[in-house]
Design an enzyme around this catalytic site. Structure first.
Site, PDB file in Angstrom:
ATOM      1  N   ASN A  21       0.875  -1.175   0.000  1.00  9.14           N
ATOM      2  CA  ASN A  21       0.000   0.000   0.000  1.00  9.14           C
ATOM      3  C   ASN A  21       0.907   1.219   0.000  1.00  9.14           C
ATOM      4  O   ASN A  21       1.468   1.590   1.040  1.00  9.14           O
ATOM      5  CB  ASN A  21      -0.913  -0.019   1.227  1.00  9.14           C
ATOM      6  CG  ASN A  21      -1.909   1.125   1.236  1.00  9.14           C
ATOM      7  OD1 ASN A  21      -1.806   2.078   0.465  1.00  9.14           O
ATOM      8  ND2 ASN A  21      -2.876   1.052   2.134  1.00  9.14           N
ATOM      9  N   LYS A  28       3.246   0.809   3.215  1.00 10.37           N
ATOM     10  CA  LYS A  28       2.810  -0.210   4.164  1.00 10.37           C
ATOM     11  C   LYS A  28       2.836  -1.562   3.455  1.00 10.37           C
ATOM     12  O   LYS A  28       2.572  -1.645   2.257  1.00 10.37           O
ATOM     13  CB  LYS A  28       1.394   0.084   4.659  1.00 10.37           C
ATOM     14  CG  LYS A  28       1.253   1.418   5.367  1.00 10.37           C
ATOM     15  CD  LYS A  28      -0.204   1.669   5.752  1.00 10.37           C
ATOM     16  CE  LYS A  28      -0.375   3.039   6.373  1.00 10.37           C
ATOM     17  NZ  LYS A  28      -1.805   3.328   6.690  1.00 10.37           N
ATOM     18  N   ARG A 103      -2.485  -1.998  -3.637  1.00  7.00           N
ATOM     19  CA  ARG A 103      -3.632  -1.093  -3.566  1.00  7.00           C
ATOM     20  C   ARG A 103      -3.371   0.038  -4.554  1.00  7.00           C
ATOM     21  O   ARG A 103      -2.449   0.824  -4.393  1.00  7.00           O
ATOM     22  CB  ARG A 103      -3.789  -0.530  -2.160  1.00  7.00           C
ATOM     23  CG  ARG A 103      -4.940   0.486  -2.062  1.00  7.00           C
ATOM     24  CD  ARG A 103      -4.793   1.391  -0.858  1.00  7.00           C
ATOM     25  NE  ARG A 103      -5.802   2.428  -0.868  1.00  7.00           N
ATOM     26  CZ  ARG A 103      -5.637   3.625  -0.308  1.00  7.00           C
ATOM     27  NH1 ARG A 103      -4.503   3.940   0.314  1.00  7.00           N
ATOM     28  NH2 ARG A 103      -6.598   4.527  -0.368  1.00  7.00           N
ATOM     29  N   HIS A 191     -11.633   4.625  -1.315  1.00  8.31           N
ATOM     30  CA  HIS A 191     -11.632   3.768  -0.117  1.00  8.31           C
ATOM     31  C   HIS A 191     -12.416   2.482  -0.353  1.00  8.31           C
ATOM     32  O   HIS A 191     -12.962   1.883   0.577  1.00  8.31           O
ATOM     33  CB  HIS A 191     -12.186   4.522   1.108  1.00  8.31           C
ATOM     34  CG  HIS A 191     -11.364   5.698   1.521  1.00  8.31           C
ATOM     35  ND1 HIS A 191     -11.898   6.938   1.725  1.00  8.31           N
ATOM     36  CD2 HIS A 191     -10.035   5.816   1.732  1.00  8.31           C
ATOM     37  CE1 HIS A 191     -10.941   7.798   2.056  1.00  8.31           C
ATOM     38  NE2 HIS A 191      -9.791   7.127   2.080  1.00  8.31           N
ATOM     39  N   HIS A 218     -15.555   5.975   6.841  1.00  8.70           N
ATOM     40  CA  HIS A 218     -14.121   5.668   6.813  1.00  8.70           C
ATOM     41  C   HIS A 218     -13.396   6.966   7.147  1.00  8.70           C
ATOM     42  O   HIS A 218     -13.225   7.845   6.298  1.00  8.70           O
ATOM     43  CB  HIS A 218     -13.719   5.153   5.425  1.00  8.70           C
ATOM     44  CG  HIS A 218     -12.254   4.866   5.295  1.00  8.70           C
ATOM     45  ND1 HIS A 218     -11.731   3.580   5.292  1.00  8.70           N
ATOM     46  CD2 HIS A 218     -11.185   5.692   5.172  1.00  8.70           C
ATOM     47  CE1 HIS A 218     -10.429   3.641   5.167  1.00  8.70           C
ATOM     48  NE2 HIS A 218     -10.062   4.914   5.091  1.00  8.70           N
ATOM     49  N   ARG A 251      -6.562  17.926   3.914  1.00  8.44           N
ATOM     50  CA  ARG A 251      -7.290  18.226   2.679  1.00  8.44           C
ATOM     51  C   ARG A 251      -8.608  18.929   2.979  1.00  8.44           C
ATOM     52  O   ARG A 251      -9.211  18.715   4.030  1.00  8.44           O
ATOM     53  CB  ARG A 251      -7.559  16.935   1.902  1.00  8.44           C
ATOM     54  CG  ARG A 251      -6.328  16.389   1.206  1.00  8.44           C
ATOM     55  CD  ARG A 251      -6.615  15.041   0.566  1.00  8.44           C
ATOM     56  NE  ARG A 251      -6.091  13.941   1.363  1.00  8.44           N
ATOM     57  CZ  ARG A 251      -6.348  12.651   1.131  1.00  8.44           C
ATOM     58  NH1 ARG A 251      -7.162  12.319   0.137  1.00  8.44           N
ATOM     59  NH2 ARG A 251      -5.818  11.715   1.890  1.00  8.44           N
ATOM     60  N   ARG A 295      -6.886  13.761  17.935  1.00 12.37           N
ATOM     61  CA  ARG A 295      -6.501  13.499  19.330  1.00 12.37           C
ATOM     62  C   ARG A 295      -5.477  14.501  19.841  1.00 12.37           C
ATOM     63  O   ARG A 295      -5.359  14.711  21.049  1.00 12.37           O
ATOM     64  CB  ARG A 295      -5.984  12.071  19.468  1.00 12.37           C
ATOM     65  CG  ARG A 295      -7.077  11.030  19.449  1.00 12.37           C
ATOM     66  CD  ARG A 295      -6.553   9.628  19.636  1.00 12.37           C
ATOM     67  NE  ARG A 295      -5.770   9.177  18.492  1.00 12.37           N
ATOM     68  CZ  ARG A 295      -5.294   7.946  18.343  1.00 12.37           C
ATOM     69  NH1 ARG A 295      -5.512   7.047  19.288  1.00 12.37           N
ATOM     70  NH2 ARG A 295      -4.607   7.603  17.275  1.00 12.37           N
ATOM     71  N   GLU A 395      -8.071  -3.686   4.599  1.00  8.70           N
ATOM     72  CA  GLU A 395      -7.877  -3.582   3.154  1.00  8.70           C
ATOM     73  C   GLU A 395      -6.848  -4.584   2.649  1.00  8.70           C
ATOM     74  O   GLU A 395      -6.965  -5.109   1.527  1.00  8.70           O
ATOM     75  CB  GLU A 395      -7.431  -2.155   2.799  1.00  8.70           C
ATOM     76  CG  GLU A 395      -8.443  -1.083   3.141  1.00  8.70           C
ATOM     77  CD  GLU A 395      -7.830   0.300   3.254  1.00  8.70           C
ATOM     78  OE1 GLU A 395      -8.225   1.172   2.462  1.00  8.70           O
ATOM     79  OE2 GLU A 395      -6.973   0.502   4.133  1.00  8.70           O
TER      80      GLU A 395
END
Length: 413
Positions: A21, A28, A103, A191, A218, A251, A295, A395
């Site tokens: 990915n 990843k 992906r 997604h 998502h 974004r 957070r 995914e």
């Protein structure tokens, strides 16, 4: 979309499946063993290189805490891919990689199913780079390197746009001159691998309730919503590009195009400068001036002065945009039976879920505070008129299954 039968069938003899990915600053990876039946949802191991192109990249994987690495400054991306390939090779222990699943964010109006990549397919996919500049070029660079260096290794492209192929035409078409539709300017949706996993996992956990009027949120650094009915995509917020829909970490989400024209005509920003503003300097980071991570921002809500004011405004706008878009999707579905949170923010930020559900209380949503705080699978109370759930996305597992299906098809030919 993968059906449950395909998802549960293991296939011995294919070799391990490497899933990649690739983003603009990270890669990843995950490794799956198809000899197990059913294919385990958890990878044998996974990891990532992050900070590619930056001053302090690092690498971490299962059993290994992230540690600083040095990458070729002239060619950091190929260097990061080489590092991953080397690390995977060191852990194979006599096994082999039988296929790589990528992906790929954009399949355009041509690719609605996973496809085995050759030079011709690669050339097609490069044509979609302008539609997904943050992801497409980097994923295709990895594909191209492997095609050149390991041409006999099957590579499967798995598209984020594919799941949304079921969108009705009225959801796909943009209100531009009809010739734009004929040229391929349309709402594609993204997604999709995450939503495809939801279509497998939600009925497993919640039964027929998941087949009704469901909105999946998502929420990660990129974010979108999908209205599903019968486990198929009926509408989605992220359309032609990864800038559409919800406010995100950096974004804008949906934006009055007049604002873009103003930036270019009046403030004289170049196309490149506008792109940087829209993709990298806006969203939660742009409004708060603190961080792209909720957070982090929430810790400053009670700060004095402008810092606290901007923190509160950023989170209020973030939640408001999500609530407004959920409302629009509910109108399309004609009601709501289930609301599902997934991805990094959706799975782990209880206070974001709480604020969204509080704003949707008029629907009869009743949140179980303790269940929400512990990130339980179901976070609504028994008397809630809408089932509210958390479902971790996967995914990589979806992509691994698509790679296995592709290998099966190649064996039959």
């Amino acid at each position: 979309m993968m059906d449950a039968t395909t998802a549960r069938s293991g296939r011995p003899g294919h070799g391990l499946i490497l899933v990649l990915n690739c983003g603009s600053s990270s890669i990843k990876f995950a490794v799956f063993d198809p000899s197990a039946t059913p294919l385990p949802r958890q990878a044998l191991w996974n990891g990532k290189v992050q900070g590619i192109g930056g001053a302090d990249p690092d690498f971490g994987e299962t059993g290994v805490a992230p540690f600083p690495i040095k990458l070729d400054t002239a060619h950091p991306y190929p260097a990061a891919l080489r590092l991953i390939r080397d690390r995977v090779s060191q852990r194979l222990d006599g096994r082999r990689i039988g296929a790589v699943a990528h992906r790929i964010v954009h399949g355009g109006s041509k690719y609605f199913m996973p496809v085995c990549v050759d030079e011709n397919v690669l050339a097609d996919l490069k044509g979609y780079i302008p539609l997904a500049p943050l992801h497409q070029p980097f994923a295709l660079e990895a594909v191209e390197i492997l095609l050149r260096e390991q041409p006999d290794l099957p590579q499967m492209a798995c598209f984020d746009t594919a799941f949304h192929h079921t969108l009705p035409q009225v959801e796909q078409i943009l209100p531009l001159p009809y010739a734009a539709w004929e040229r391929g300017l349309r709402r594609y949706g993204f997604h999709g691998l995450s939503y495809e996993y939801m279509a497998v996992a939600l009925p497993e956990r919640h039964g027929d309730a998941a087949r009704g009027r469901t909105v999946v949120a998502h929420l990660g650094s990129g974010a979108s919503l999908c209205a599903m009915q019968g486990l198929k995509s009926m509408a989605t917020t992220m359309g032609f590009s990864a800038l559409d829909g919800l406010m995100m970490g950096t974004r804008t989400g949906a934006l009055d195009p007049g604002a873009v024209l103003y930036l270019m005509e009046i403030e004289k920003l170049s196309l490149e400068q506008v792109g940087r503003v829209l993709y990298h300097e806006s969203g939660l980071l742009g409004v708060s001036g603190i961080s792209a991570e909720p957070r982090v921002i929430v810790r400053h809500e009670n700060d004095a002065g402008e810092t606290g004011e901007r923190a509160r405004l950023a989170l209020a706008l973030y939640v408001r945009r999500i609530v407004r878009e959920i409302g629009a999707l509910i109108a399309v579905l004609g009601g709501l039976d289930m609301l599902v949170f997934t991805a990094g923010v959706g799975e782990h930020n209880a206070f974001i879920r709480e604020r969204i559900c509080a704003a949707l209380g008029f629907l009869g949503i009743a949140l179980d505070t303790d269940a929400n705080a512990s990130h339980a699978a179901t976070i609504s109370t028994d008397h809630s008129q809408v089932l509210v759930a958390i479902e971790p996305t996967n995914e990589e597992w979806i992509a691994a299954n698509h790679a296995l299906s592709g290998l099966d098809r190649e064996k039959v030919r």
